[in-house]
Scaffold this motif. Structure first.
Motif, PDB file in Angstrom:
ATOM      1  N   GLY A 133     -10.050  -1.562   9.250  1.00 18.58           N
ATOM      2  CA  GLY A 133      -9.705  -0.252   8.690  1.00 18.58           C
ATOM      3  C   GLY A 133      -8.548  -0.384   7.708  1.00 18.58           C
ATOM      4  O   GLY A 133      -7.718  -1.301   7.787  1.00 18.58           O
ATOM      5  N   ASP A 134      -8.482   0.520   6.735  1.00 25.40           N
ATOM      6  CA  ASP A 134      -7.470   0.442   5.671  1.00 25.40           C
ATOM      7  C   ASP A 134      -6.042   0.476   6.206  1.00 25.40           C
ATOM      8  O   ASP A 134      -5.180  -0.263   5.738  1.00 25.40           O
ATOM      9  CB  ASP A 134      -7.675   1.583   4.671  1.00 25.40           C
ATOM     10  CG  ASP A 134      -8.960   1.408   3.873  1.00 25.40           C
ATOM     11  OD1 ASP A 134      -9.411   0.253   3.733  1.00 25.40           O
ATOM     12  OD2 ASP A 134      -9.495   2.430   3.405  1.00 25.40           O
ATOM     13  N   SER A 135      -5.767   1.322   7.180  1.00 32.15           N
ATOM     14  CA  SER A 135      -4.397   1.447   7.679  1.00 32.15           C
ATOM     15  C   SER A 135      -3.947   0.175   8.390  1.00 32.15           C
ATOM     16  O   SER A 135      -2.797  -0.252   8.230  1.00 32.15           O
ATOM     17  CB  SER A 135      -4.276   2.645   8.611  1.00 32.15           C
ATOM     18  OG  SER A 135      -5.134   2.484   9.718  1.00 32.15           O
ATOM     19  N   ILE A 136      -4.836  -0.453   9.141  1.00 32.22           N
ATOM     20  CA  ILE A 136      -4.470  -1.683   9.851  1.00 32.22           C
ATOM     21  C   ILE A 136      -4.280  -2.835   8.872  1.00 32.22           C
ATOM     22  O   ILE A 136      -3.323  -3.603   8.978  1.00 32.22           O
ATOM     23  CB  ILE A 136      -5.558  -2.053  10.899  1.00 32.22           C
ATOM     24  CG1 ILE A 136      -5.714  -0.944  11.926  1.00 32.22           C
ATOM     25  CG2 ILE A 136      -5.248  -3.374  11.568  1.00 32.22           C
ATOM     26  CD1 ILE A 136      -4.467  -0.714  12.764  1.00 32.22           C
ATOM     27  N   VAL A 137      -5.165  -2.937   7.890  1.00 33.22           N
ATOM     28  CA  VAL A 137      -5.043  -4.018   6.897  1.00 33.22           C
ATOM     29  C   VAL A 137      -3.743  -3.872   6.114  1.00 33.22           C
ATOM     30  O   VAL A 137      -3.017  -4.861   5.909  1.00 33.22           O
ATOM     31  CB  VAL A 137      -6.275  -4.024   5.954  1.00 33.22           C
ATOM     32  CG1 VAL A 137      -6.054  -4.975   4.785  1.00 33.22           C
ATOM     33  CG2 VAL A 137      -7.524  -4.407   6.714  1.00 33.22           C
ATOM     34  N   SER A 138      -3.400  -2.660   5.699  1.00 25.44           N
ATOM     35  CA  SER A 138      -2.153  -2.482   4.940  1.00 25.44           C
ATOM     36  C   SER A 138      -0.930  -2.722   5.815  1.00 25.44           C
ATOM     37  O   SER A 138       0.059  -3.307   5.358  1.00 25.44           O
ATOM     38  CB  SER A 138      -2.098  -1.094   4.313  1.00 25.44           C
ATOM     39  OG  SER A 138      -2.087  -0.106   5.318  1.00 25.44           O
ATOM     40  N   ALA A 139      -0.978  -2.318   7.084  1.00 24.43           N
ATOM     41  CA  ALA A 139       0.146  -2.567   7.981  1.00 24.43           C
ATOM     42  C   ALA A 139       0.344  -4.065   8.211  1.00 24.43           C
ATOM     43  O   ALA A 139       1.475  -4.563   8.183  1.00 24.43           O
ATOM     44  CB  ALA A 139      -0.071  -1.852   9.317  1.00 24.43           C
ATOM     45  N   ILE A 148       3.585  -6.383   7.146  1.00 27.56           N
ATOM     46  CA  ILE A 148       4.302  -7.218   8.125  1.00 27.56           C
ATOM     47  C   ILE A 148       4.376  -8.658   7.641  1.00 27.56           C
ATOM     48  O   ILE A 148       5.448  -9.291   7.692  1.00 27.56           O
ATOM     49  CB  ILE A 148       3.623  -7.136   9.503  1.00 27.56           C
ATOM     50  CG1 ILE A 148       3.816  -5.740  10.103  1.00 27.56           C
ATOM     51  CG2 ILE A 148       4.146  -8.217  10.447  1.00 27.56           C
ATOM     52  CD1 ILE A 148       2.986  -5.496  11.350  1.00 27.56           C
ATOM     53  N   ILE A 149       3.290  -9.179   7.137  1.00 26.74           N
ATOM     54  CA  ILE A 149       3.272 -10.563   6.650  1.00 26.74           C
ATOM     55  C   ILE A 149       4.150 -10.712   5.404  1.00 26.74           C
ATOM     56  O   ILE A 149       4.896 -11.693   5.269  1.00 26.74           O
ATOM     57  CB  ILE A 149       1.828 -11.020   6.369  1.00 26.74           C
ATOM     58  CG1 ILE A 149       1.070 -11.118   7.689  1.00 26.74           C
ATOM     59  CG2 ILE A 149       1.788 -12.353   5.638  1.00 26.74           C
ATOM     60  CD1 ILE A 149      -0.416 -11.351   7.554  1.00 26.74           C
ATOM     61  N   SER A 150       4.098  -9.729   4.526  1.00 31.71           N
ATOM     62  CA  SER A 150       4.953  -9.777   3.316  1.00 31.71           C
ATOM     63  C   SER A 150       6.433  -9.787   3.676  1.00 31.71           C
ATOM     64  O   SER A 150       7.222 -10.555   3.108  1.00 31.71           O
ATOM     65  CB  SER A 150       4.660  -8.579   2.405  1.00 31.71           C
ATOM     66  OG  SER A 150       3.348  -8.652   1.923  1.00 31.71           O
ATOM     67  N   ARG A 151       6.819  -8.929   4.631  1.00 30.31           N
ATOM     68  CA  ARG A 151       8.222  -8.899   5.052  1.00 30.31           C
ATOM     69  C   ARG A 151       8.634 -10.198   5.745  1.00 30.31           C
ATOM     70  O   ARG A 151       9.744 -10.670   5.587  1.00 30.31           O
ATOM     71  CB  ARG A 151       8.486  -7.722   5.972  1.00 30.31           C
ATOM     72  CG  ARG A 151       8.627  -6.420   5.216  1.00 30.31           C
ATOM     73  CD  ARG A 151       9.062  -5.294   6.091  1.00 30.31           C
ATOM     74  NE  ARG A 151       7.843  -4.776   6.768  1.00 30.31           N
ATOM     75  CZ  ARG A 151       7.818  -4.133   7.916  1.00 30.31           C
ATOM     76  NH1 ARG A 151       8.943  -3.913   8.559  1.00 30.31           N
ATOM     77  NH2 ARG A 151       6.708  -3.697   8.421  1.00 30.31           N
ATOM     78  N   ALA A 152       7.712 -10.786   6.505  1.00 30.72           N
ATOM     79  CA  ALA A 152       8.027 -12.032   7.210  1.00 30.72           C
ATOM     80  C   ALA A 152       8.177 -13.189   6.238  1.00 30.72           C
ATOM     81  O   ALA A 152       9.023 -14.074   6.437  1.00 30.72           O
ATOM     82  CB  ALA A 152       6.938 -12.336   8.232  1.00 30.72           C
ATOM     83  N   LEU A 153       7.396 -13.189   5.166  1.00 33.21           N
ATOM     84  CA  LEU A 153       7.469 -14.276   4.197  1.00 33.21           C
ATOM     85  C   LEU A 153       8.480 -14.041   3.087  1.00 33.21           C
ATOM     86  O   LEU A 153       8.780 -14.951   2.317  1.00 33.21           O
ATOM     87  CB  LEU A 153       6.068 -14.501   3.569  1.00 33.21           C
ATOM     88  CG  LEU A 153       4.997 -14.973   4.550  1.00 33.21           C
ATOM     89  CD1 LEU A 153       3.654 -15.069   3.830  1.00 33.21           C
ATOM     90  CD2 LEU A 153       5.367 -16.288   5.179  1.00 33.21           C
ATOM     91  N   ASN A 154       9.044 -12.859   3.014  1.00 29.94           N
ATOM     92  CA  ASN A 154      10.035 -12.556   1.985  1.00 29.94           C
ATOM     93  C   ASN A 154      11.342 -13.274   2.299  1.00 29.94           C
ATOM     94  O   ASN A 154      11.939 -13.097   3.355  1.00 29.94           O
ATOM     95  CB  ASN A 154      10.260 -11.042   1.920  1.00 29.94           C
ATOM     96  CG  ASN A 154      11.084 -10.641   0.719  1.00 29.94           C
ATOM     97  OD1 ASN A 154      11.468 -11.486  -0.073  1.00 29.94           O
ATOM     98  ND2 ASN A 154      11.355  -9.361   0.615  1.00 29.94           N
ATOM     99  N   THR A 155      11.781 -14.098   1.353  1.00 30.02           N
ATOM    100  CA  THR A 155      13.005 -14.884   1.587  1.00 30.02           C
ATOM    101  C   THR A 155      14.248 -14.171   1.068  1.00 30.02           C
ATOM    102  O   THR A 155      15.354 -14.642   1.256  1.00 30.02           O
ATOM    103  CB  THR A 155      12.894 -16.267   0.925  1.00 30.02           C
ATOM    104  OG1 THR A 155      12.609 -16.102  -0.468  1.00 30.02           O
ATOM    105  CG2 THR A 155      11.815 -17.102   1.597  1.00 30.02           C
ATOM    106  N   ASN A 156      14.087 -13.045   0.374  1.00 31.16           N
ATOM    107  CA  ASN A 156      15.242 -12.291  -0.103  1.00 31.16           C
ATOM    108  C   ASN A 156      15.834 -11.504   1.071  1.00 31.16           C
ATOM    109  O   ASN A 156      15.205 -10.628   1.627  1.00 31.16           O
ATOM    110  CB  ASN A 156      14.828 -11.301  -1.204  1.00 31.16           C
ATOM    111  CG  ASN A 156      14.322 -12.043  -2.419  1.00 31.16           C
ATOM    112  OD1 ASN A 156      14.673 -13.191  -2.652  1.00 31.16           O
ATOM    113  ND2 ASN A 156      13.450 -11.391  -3.182  1.00 31.16           N
ATOM    114  N   VAL A 157      17.051 -11.816   1.403  1.00 30.66           N
ATOM    115  CA  VAL A 157      17.687 -11.142   2.519  1.00 30.66           C
ATOM    116  C   VAL A 157      18.668 -10.114   2.051  1.00 30.66           C
ATOM    117  O   VAL A 157      19.317 -10.099   1.123  1.00 30.66           O
ATOM    118  CB  VAL A 157      18.390 -12.168   3.437  1.00 30.66           C
ATOM    119  CG1 VAL A 157      19.047 -11.460   4.595  1.00 30.66           C
ATOM    120  CG2 VAL A 157      17.397 -13.178   3.908  1.00 30.66           C
TER     121      VAL A 157
END
Length: 68
Positions: A49-55, A59-68
Motif C-alpha cells: 500500500g502507498d502509505s506503508i511504502v512511503s513510511a 525510515i530508510i532515508s532517515r537511517a541512511l542520512n549522514t547529515n546530523v
C-alpha cells in the motif's frame, strides 16, 4: 483369558479405533497451507500500500542520512 479380560481388550481396541486420526494430517496440512496463503496475500496487500511504502522509504532515508 476370562470374559472380563476379553471385554476390556475389545473395549480398549474400539477406543483406539475411535481415537486414531491418521487421515487428519492431510486435511490439517491443506487447511494450514490455505491459511498461510491467505495471510501472505493480506500481508502483501498491506505492505505494498502507498502509505506503508512511503513510511518505509522515509525510515530508510532517515537511517541512511549522514547529515546530523
Amino acid at each position: 483369558m476370562s470374559i472380563a479380560n476379553s471385554f476390556r481388550a475389545i473395549q480398549a481396541r474400539l477406543t483406539m479405533v475411535m481415537v486414531e486420526d491418521d487421515g487428519m494430517s492431510t486435511v490439517e496440512y491443506a487447511i494450514g497451507t490455505i491459511a498461510a496463503a491467505a495471510f501472505g496475500a493480506i500481508l502483501y496487500t498491506v505492505v505494498t500500500g502507498d502509505s506503508i511504502v512511503s513510511a518505509l522509504t522515509n525510515i530508510i532515508s532517515r537511517a541512511l542520512n549522514t547529515n546530523v
